[in-house]
Design an enzyme around this catalytic site. Structure first.
Site, PDB file in Angstrom:
ATOM      1  N   GLN A  17       0.887  -1.335  -0.051  1.00  0.00           N
ATOM      2  CA  GLN A  17      -0.097   0.036  -0.175  1.00  0.00           C
ATOM      3  C   GLN A  17       1.123   1.178   0.023  1.00  0.00           C
ATOM      4  OE1 GLN A  17      -2.158  -0.829   3.716  1.00  0.00           O
ATOM      5  NE2 GLN A  17      -0.874   0.741   4.679  1.00  0.00           N
ATOM      6  N   ASP A  59       9.084 -10.016   5.772  1.00  0.00           N
ATOM      7  CA  ASP A  59       8.908  -9.110   6.809  1.00  0.00           C
ATOM      8  C   ASP A  59      10.453  -8.700   7.205  1.00  0.00           C
ATOM      9  OD1 ASP A  59       9.046  -8.114   9.560  1.00  0.00           O
ATOM     10  OD2 ASP A  59       8.410 -10.068  10.501  1.00  0.00           O
ATOM     11  N   ARG A 145       7.532  13.253  16.755  1.00  0.00           N
ATOM     12  CA  ARG A 145       7.897  12.628  15.907  1.00  0.00           C
ATOM     13  C   ARG A 145       9.429  12.277  16.502  1.00  0.00           C
ATOM     14  NH1 ARG A 145       3.526  11.808  14.776  1.00  0.00           N
ATOM     15  NH2 ARG A 145       2.477  11.916  12.728  1.00  0.00           N
ATOM     16  N   TYR A 148      10.642   8.724  15.183  1.00  0.00           N
ATOM     17  CA  TYR A 148      10.682   8.842  13.844  1.00  0.00           C
ATOM     18  C   TYR A 148      11.553   9.326  13.212  1.00  0.00           C
ATOM     19  CZ  TYR A 148       8.227   8.846   9.104  1.00  0.00           C
ATOM     20  OH  TYR A 148       8.016   8.932   7.836  1.00  0.00           O
ATOM     21  N   LYS A 152      14.755   8.398  10.813  1.00  0.00           N
ATOM     22  CA  LYS A 152      14.700   9.041   9.670  1.00  0.00           C
ATOM     23  C   LYS A 152      15.991   9.647   9.065  1.00  0.00           C
ATOM     24  CE  LYS A 152      11.241   7.027   7.769  1.00  0.00           C
ATOM     25  NZ  LYS A 152      10.896   5.946   6.906  1.00  0.00           N
ATOM     26  N   VAL A 181       2.238  12.427   3.111  1.00  0.00           N
ATOM     27  CA  VAL A 181       1.701  11.914   1.830  1.00  0.00           C
ATOM     28  C   VAL A 181       0.380  11.135   2.116  1.00  0.00           C
ATOM     29  CG1 VAL A 181       2.082  10.089   0.088  1.00  0.00           C
ATOM     30  CG2 VAL A 181       4.113  11.619   1.089  1.00  0.00           C
ATOM     31  N   ASP A 182      -0.632  11.254   1.470  1.00  0.00           N
ATOM     32  CA  ASP A 182      -1.958  10.732   1.540  1.00  0.00           C
ATOM     33  C   ASP A 182      -1.994   9.106   1.323  1.00  0.00           C
ATOM     34  OD1 ASP A 182      -4.456  10.244   1.890  1.00  0.00           O
ATOM     35  OD2 ASP A 182      -5.209  11.716   0.291  1.00  0.00           O
ATOM     36  N   SER A 185      -1.651   4.637   5.987  1.00  0.00           N
ATOM     37  CA  SER A 185      -1.236   4.742   7.507  1.00  0.00           C
ATOM     38  C   SER A 185      -1.203   6.137   7.889  1.00  0.00           C
ATOM     39  CB  SER A 185       0.157   4.211   7.577  1.00  0.00           C
ATOM     40  OG  SER A 185       1.040   5.226   7.147  1.00  0.00           O
ATOM     41  N   ARG A 206       0.210  22.295   7.521  1.00  0.00           N
ATOM     42  CA  ARG A 206       1.428  22.401   7.704  1.00  0.00           C
ATOM     43  C   ARG A 206       2.285  22.174   6.243  1.00  0.00           C
ATOM     44  NH1 ARG A 206       3.434  17.053  10.904  1.00  0.00           N
ATOM     45  NH2 ARG A 206       3.265  15.496   9.150  1.00  0.00           N
TER      46      ARG A 206
HETATM   47  P1  NAD Z   1       1.866   2.595   4.862  1.00  0.00           P
HETATM   48  O1  NAD Z   1       2.640   3.016   6.013  1.00  0.00           O
HETATM   49  O2  NAD Z   1       0.421   3.034   4.729  1.00  0.00           O
HETATM   50  O3  NAD Z   1       2.210   1.001   4.554  1.00  0.00           O
HETATM   51  C1  NAD Z   1       3.255   0.540   4.937  1.00  0.00           C
HETATM   52  C2  NAD Z   1       3.469  -0.712   4.385  1.00  0.00           C
HETATM   53  O4  NAD Z   1       4.458  -1.566   5.251  1.00  0.00           O
HETATM   54  C3  NAD Z   1       2.059  -1.779   4.826  1.00  0.00           C
HETATM   55  O5  NAD Z   1       1.730  -2.262   3.380  1.00  0.00           O
HETATM   56  C4  NAD Z   1       2.673  -2.815   5.466  1.00  0.00           C
HETATM   57  O6  NAD Z   1       1.998  -4.070   5.421  1.00  0.00           O
HETATM   58  C5  NAD Z   1       4.189  -2.790   5.517  1.00  0.00           C
HETATM   59  N1  NAD Z   1       4.947  -3.241   6.582  1.00  0.00           N
HETATM   60  C6  NAD Z   1       4.545  -3.059   7.958  1.00  0.00           C
HETATM   61  N2  NAD Z   1       5.763  -3.777   8.593  1.00  0.00           N
HETATM   62  C7  NAD Z   1       6.638  -4.585   7.797  1.00  0.00           C
HETATM   63  C8  NAD Z   1       7.391  -5.387   7.862  1.00  0.00           C
HETATM   64  N3  NAD Z   1       8.051  -5.529   9.165  1.00  0.00           N
HETATM   65  N4  NAD Z   1       8.048  -6.014   6.835  1.00  0.00           N
HETATM   66  C9  NAD Z   1       7.518  -5.580   5.536  1.00  0.00           C
HETATM   67  N5  NAD Z   1       6.481  -4.713   5.289  1.00  0.00           N
HETATM   68  C10 NAD Z   1       6.002  -4.070   6.591  1.00  0.00           C
HETATM   69  O7  NAD Z   1       2.944   3.470   3.575  1.00  0.00           O
HETATM   70  P2  NAD Z   1       3.533   5.033   3.511  1.00  0.00           P
HETATM   71  O8  NAD Z   1       2.588   5.776   4.476  1.00  0.00           O
HETATM   72  O9  NAD Z   1       3.186   5.120   2.072  1.00  0.00           O
HETATM   73  O10 NAD Z   1       5.044   4.756   4.115  1.00  0.00           O
HETATM   74  C11 NAD Z   1       5.934   4.339   3.274  1.00  0.00           C
HETATM   75  C12 NAD Z   1       7.343   4.891   3.675  1.00  0.00           C
HETATM   76  O11 NAD Z   1       7.173   6.274   3.387  1.00  0.00           O
HETATM   77  C13 NAD Z   1       7.609   4.809   5.125  1.00  0.00           C
HETATM   78  O12 NAD Z   1       9.016   4.340   5.515  1.00  0.00           O
HETATM   79  C14 NAD Z   1       7.269   6.041   5.859  1.00  0.00           C
HETATM   80  O13 NAD Z   1       7.988   6.425   7.097  1.00  0.00           O
HETATM   81  C15 NAD Z   1       7.639   6.867   4.690  1.00  0.00           C
HETATM   82  N6  NAD Z   1       6.893   8.261   4.720  1.00  0.00           N
HETATM   83  C16 NAD Z   1       5.653   8.356   4.637  1.00  0.00           C
HETATM   84  C17 NAD Z   1       4.937   9.557   4.660  1.00  0.00           C
HETATM   85  C18 NAD Z   1       3.592   9.779   4.841  1.00  0.00           C
HETATM   86  O14 NAD Z   1       3.343  10.782   5.053  1.00  0.00           O
HETATM   87  N7  NAD Z   1       2.772   8.772   4.504  1.00  0.00           N
HETATM   88  C19 NAD Z   1       5.823  10.699   4.677  1.00  0.00           C
HETATM   89  C20 NAD Z   1       7.300  10.635   4.760  1.00  0.00           C
HETATM   90  C21 NAD Z   1       7.661   9.295   4.606  1.00  0.00           C
END
Ligand code: NAD
Length: 247
Positions: A17, A59, A145, A148, A152, A181-182, A185, A206
């Site tokens: 996702q 995993d 955060r 987090y 990062k 990002v939409d 999670s 923000r």
């Molecule tokens: P998400 O958090 O919605 O989805 C995360 C996916 O990771 C899920 O499919 C889940 O099943 C999988 N996952 C969880 N634990 C796992 C594991 N142990 N092994 C393998 N897969 C696992 O996706 P997102 O929000 O698009 O985030 C993806 C990445 O982008 C993350 O690293 C997040 O920190 C980063 N990020 C997200 C945002 C945001 O606003 N969404 C902003 C900046 C960075």
């Protein structure tokens, strides 16, 4: 198959996702053969219909599973380490277990994936490693955060270190630093705050552009960093955040 990534192979973590899934689709559209991995095999399943995509349950917290995976498949041309978790809270709200979990998923998993696949990339003298960071890192402090942002920031350091050590060996490593990002999670985080609409408005406020980013916008950057168009780029932490940090 034609496209900017024709003839290349990719491995993506956390593909079921959000940004990982959008990146699998974008890379496949550009002609790459993509191995989409995620801890959740059921959520991955719809990607099986996409041409050029194969699925694997993985995993990234499981060192043995990563080692077995790397022993079974050739090292990819592109490794996109996307898996990450957002812990909500200050330093005082982050206990040892929460600290360890975020270090494990956001940092150690990338370290393991790179150690698993880099030797094969070096044998071929080529590879693009793309690591998912965030603007909430060494770029900017974001409220609640603590762990987090800490992890990062570590991703950015890890990326620069790999980039410099292998810069003459055909390996590139770059990090991506999105704003909000939409993704699925994000909606969970909004719901977890109790008042979904207020939480959503706060996240959007923000972003100076007045909107969230989309997974597809981040995926375009993943394709760009994966492609030969960026053959001269390594060691960068690239921000795409709707102007959060620069506008
Ligand atoms: P998400 O958090 O919605 O989805 C995360 C996916 O990771 C899920 O499919 C889940 O099943 C999988 N996952 C969880 N634990 C796992 C594991 N142990 N092994 C393998 N897969 C696992 O996706 P997102 O929000 O698009 O985030 C993806 C990445 O982008 C993350 O690293 C997040 O920190 C980063 N990020 C997200 C945002 C945001 O606003 N969404 C902003 C900046 C960075």
């Amino acid at each position: 198959m034609t496209g900017r990534l024709a003839g290349l192979t990719a491995v993506v973590t956390a593909s079921a996702q959000g940004i990982g899934r959008a990146s699998v689709l974008a890379m496949a559209r550009e002609g790459a053969k993509v191995m989409a991995t995620d801890i959740d095999a059921d959520k991955l399943e719809p990607l099986s219909a996409v041409e050029g995509v194969t699925l694997r349950q993985l995993d990234v917290l499981d060192a043995q599973a990563i080692a077995e995976f790397a022993a079974q498949v050739p090292a990819p041309d592109i490794l996109f380490n996307c898996a990450g978790y957002v812990h909500n809270g200050t330093v005082l709200a982050c206990d040892e277990a929460a600290f360890d979990f975020s270090i494990g998923l956001n940092v150690r998993a990338m370290y393991r994936m790179i150690r698993a696949f880099l030797p094969g990339m070096l044998d071929r003298s080529g590879g693009s490693i793309i690591n998912m960071a965030s603007v909430a890192s060494s770029v900017i402090g974001a409220p609640n955060r603590f762990i987090y942002g800490t992890t990062k920031a570590a991703v950015i350091g890890l990326t620069k270190s790999v980039a410099v050590d292998y810069v003459t060996k055909g390996i590139r490593a770059n990090a991506i630093c999105p704003g909000t990002v939409d993704s699925p999670s994000l909606h969970e985080r909004m719901r977890a705050q109790g008042d979904y609409e207020t939480a959503r408005a706060a996240f959007i406020s923000r972003q100076p552009m007045g909107r969230l980013g989309t997974p597809e916008e981040v995926a375009e950057l993943v394709v760009y960093l994966a492609s030969p168009e960026t053959a001269f780029m390594t060691g960068n932490a690239i921000v795409l955040d709707g102007g959060w940090t620069n506008a």
